[in-house]
Design a protein around this motif. Structure first.
Motif, short mmCIF file in Angstrom:
data_model
loop_
_atom_site.label_atom_id
_atom_site.label_comp_id
_atom_site.label_asym_id
_atom_site.label_seq_id
_atom_site.Cartn_x
_atom_site.Cartn_y
_atom_site.Cartn_z
N GLY A 1 0.73 -1.24 -0.02
CA GLY A 1 -0.14 0.03 0.02
C GLY A 1 0.88 1.34 0.12
N GLU A 2 2.14 1.23 0.39
CA GLU A 2 2.89 2.40 0.19
C GLU A 2 3.09 2.67 -1.08
OE1 GLU A 2 4.88 1.69 4.73
OE2 GLU A 2 6.09 1.71 3.16
N ALA A 3 3.64 4.04 -1.18
CA ALA A 3 3.93 4.54 -2.68
C ALA A 3 5.63 4.73 -2.57
CB ALA A 3 3.26 5.92 -2.80
N VAL A 4 6.04 4.53 -3.93
CA VAL A 4 7.34 4.87 -4.24
C VAL A 4 7.35 5.78 -5.51
CG1 VAL A 4 8.18 2.42 -3.50
CG2 VAL A 4 7.54 2.82 -5.97
N GLN A 5 8.29 6.78 -5.77
CA GLN A 5 8.70 7.24 -7.03
C GLN A 5 10.00 7.16 -7.52
OE1 GLN A 5 7.10 11.47 -6.83
NE2 GLN A 5 6.50 11.39 -8.81
N PRO A 6 10.30 6.42 -8.67
CA PRO A 6 11.42 6.43 -9.15
C PRO A 6 11.94 7.62 -9.50
CG PRO A 6 9.94 4.53 -9.81
CD PRO A 6 9.25 5.46 -9.09
N ILE A 7 13.20 8.05 -9.30
CA ILE A 7 13.79 9.40 -9.69
C ILE A 7 14.82 8.85 -11.10
CG2 ILE A 7 14.93 11.41 -9.13
CD1 ILE A 7 12.14 11.05 -7.68
N LEU A 8 14.28 9.33 -12.27
CA LEU A 8 15.04 9.19 -13.32
C LEU A 8 16.30 9.98 -13.63
CD1 LEU A 8 12.40 8.56 -16.02
CD2 LEU A 8 13.24 6.83 -14.52
N ALA A 9 16.03 10.81 -13.21
CA ALA A 9 17.39 12.14 -13.24
C ALA A 9 18.35 11.83 -12.27
CB ALA A 9 16.69 13.64 -12.65
N SER A 10 18.21 11.17 -11.03
CA SER A 10 19.20 10.75 -10.05
C SER A 10 19.77 9.59 -10.45
CB SER A 10 18.86 10.73 -8.69
OG SER A 10 17.49 9.88 -8.41
N ALA A 11 18.91 8.62 -11.09
CA ALA A 11 19.33 7.42 -11.54
C ALA A 11 20.17 7.51 -12.78
CB ALA A 11 18.18 6.45 -11.81
N ASN A 12 20.01 8.29 -13.67
CA ASN A 12 20.59 8.54 -14.78
C ASN A 12 22.18 9.26 -14.42
OD1 ASN A 12 19.21 7.02 -16.80
ND2 ASN A 12 17.84 8.84 -17.26
N HIS A 13 22.14 9.60 -13.38
CA HIS A 13 23.55 10.49 -13.01
C HIS A 13 24.07 9.59 -12.05
CE1 HIS A 13 23.42 14.33 -15.20
NE2 HIS A 13 22.23 13.79 -15.62
N ASP A 14 23.63 8.47 -11.65
CA ASP A 14 24.21 7.70 -10.39
C ASP A 14 25.67 7.25 -10.86
OD1 ASP A 14 25.24 5.88 -8.55
OD2 ASP A 14 23.00 4.95 -8.70
N PRO A 15 26.79 7.59 -10.21
CA PRO A 15 28.29 7.20 -10.55
C PRO A 15 28.57 5.58 -10.24
CG PRO A 15 28.05 8.40 -8.18
CD PRO A 15 26.59 8.58 -9.09
N ARG A 16 27.52 4.90 -9.78
CA ARG A 16 27.67 3.49 -9.48
C ARG A 16 27.20 2.66 -10.73
NH1 ARG A 16 25.38 6.37 -5.83
NH2 ARG A 16 25.83 6.20 -3.49
N ALA A 17 26.45 3.43 -11.56
CA ALA A 17 26.28 2.88 -12.93
C ALA A 17 26.86 3.49 -14.05
CB ALA A 17 24.80 3.03 -13.23
N PHE A 18 27.44 4.80 -14.15
CA PHE A 18 28.00 5.60 -15.02
C PHE A 18 29.30 6.10 -14.62
CE2 PHE A 18 23.39 5.74 -15.68
CZ PHE A 18 23.34 5.33 -16.99
#
Length: 416
Positions: free
Chosen positions: A319-336
């Protein structure tokens, strides 16, 4: 040991509507990403929400069927009431609620698979590829009409995707001004902004559907009317009109601002533009990198857990809400590697686009292929035609729109 906050906490946390977060989304969301993989905050409709900030965790949420987009699936949650209150604030007449809250982005499960499957049969790669000569011709015509000093958003980046999507859908040229003005109003979150626009576009689209039923044409509406699944079922009128509205409003807004953001990025990074001029074959990969680096969509819709789910060590309760943040994910130094650097030669690991600017999973952007094609044709055409293009204002104004990154204007000098 500190207990992580839960959505019943009194902590308010960050808010998507925070002016500081709107003014500097990459800095603001980046700080949240380094704070924690999940940060408790509030969505635009005030629902207490877990912001998902890191690349791998965002991917996990977007591809996990235990998260759904429709708050009505959560009868004990505050989310459905919050959405209804926000629609009322925006002046959406109650009879039009389904048209703005039951799009292909808002529905889940079997219904979503059915609607998307029907639409995908008409919205094919073949049709997008066949559109390319028209996209190039529209681009060339718009470039022909530019003055020496011009706002590139209103004169080029905006009218291009409107013209393309209207041609694809089947909106006559004489009626496209309505889609430009009412479509912008429909994507606004200003109080009282949507009522008249919703009425105009819903009524118009129903009329257009009826016209195509009587006299089919070579357009998407006619194809959607005739499309049936294996059981012989087609789209209902509500589903058909809602789909057309979604394609012809959200699609052109996000593409227009991807083009504008990309022009600004390349003018501020002349070494990257020089690389593209030396090797025009890099344009398709450059569009992927620009979407990662300065895409117009910063966040996804809120999603709701249908059962307890563990994400990055945090339990998100049913029932809890989540909101994926594309801007932070696409600038994540763990991935890029060096994510803050714009690199049109960047190579990705082969997983899809190499970024998640168009989302992922079942709700991956239906118009992504068209948006990428339009952006590539627009940028390639603009910089080939006007190689000495320059900014008039080195610090153009960003529109204060939560969740989106878009320029209010982009004044440029063509220097023919």
């Amino acid at each position: 040991m500190t207990t992580p906050p839960t959505p019943t906490s009194t902590s308010t946390g960050p808010n998507i509507l925070d002016p500081a977060l709107i003014a500097d989304p990459y800095g603001g969301f980046g700080a949240l990403r380094e704070q924690a993989p999940l940060v408790l905050g509030r969505s635009a409709d005030t629902t207490l929400t877990w912001y998902v900030t890191r690349y791998e965790d965002v991917r996990a949420v977007l591809t996990d069927p235990r998260f759904v987009n429709n708050p009505d699936a959560m009868p004990e949650s505050e989310a459905a009431q919050n959405r209804a209150r926000m629609l009322a604030m925006l002046d959406i007449p109650r009879e039009f609620y389904p048209y703005v809250s039951e799009s292909v982005l808002d529905i889940d499960g079997e219904r979503h698979a059915r609607v998307r499957g029907l639409v995908s049969r008409a919205f094919t790669v073949r049709r997008v590829n066949e559109l390319r000569p028209r996209v190039e011709a529209i681009t060339s015509g718009l470039l022909d009409g530019l003055g020496d000093d011009v706002d590139l958003i209103s004169a080029f980046a905006y009218p291009l995707p409107i013209a393309v999507i209207c041609e694809l859908v089947g909106v006559p040229e004489a009626d496209r001004e309505l889609w430009s003005t009412a479509g912008s109003a429909l994507t606004s979150i200003a109080p009282g902004s949507k009522g008249t626009a919703a009425r105009q576009l819903v009524d118009y689209t129903h009329q257009l559907v009826e016209a195509r039923r009587a006299e089919p044409a070579d357009d998407l509406i006619s194809e959607l009317i005739g499309t049936r699944d294996e059981d012989g079922d087609g789209l209902s009128d509500l589903e058909l009109v809602t789909m057309v509205l979604g394609l012809a409003t959200a699609g052109h807004e996000t593409t227009a601002h991807l083009i504008g953001n990309s022009v600004l990025a390349l003018l501020r990074h002349p070494e990257q533009l020089s690389t593209l001029r030396r090797d025009p074959g890099l344009w398709p990969s450059a569009v992927n990198e620009l979407t990662r680096w300065c895409g117009s969509i910063l966040i996804t819709q809120v999603r709701y857990a249908t059962e307890d789910v563990r994400i990055a060590g945090q339990t998100v309760r049913a029932g809890e809400a989540v909101q994926p943040i594309l801007a932070s994910a696409n600038h994540d130094p763990r991935a890029f590697d060096r994510p803050e650097r714009l690199d049109v030669c960047r190579h990705h690991d082969g997983r899809g686009d190499g970024h998640i600017g168009f989302g992922l999973g079942a709700h991956y952007c239906l118009g992504a292929a068209l948006a990428k094609q339009e952006c590539e044709v627009a940028l390639r055409g603009l910089f080939a035609r006007f190689p000495r293009l320059q900014l008039v204002d080195p610090e153009p104004t960003w529109a204060p729109v939560p969740g989106l990154r878009q320029l209010a204007a982009l004044p440029v000098r063509l220097n023919r």
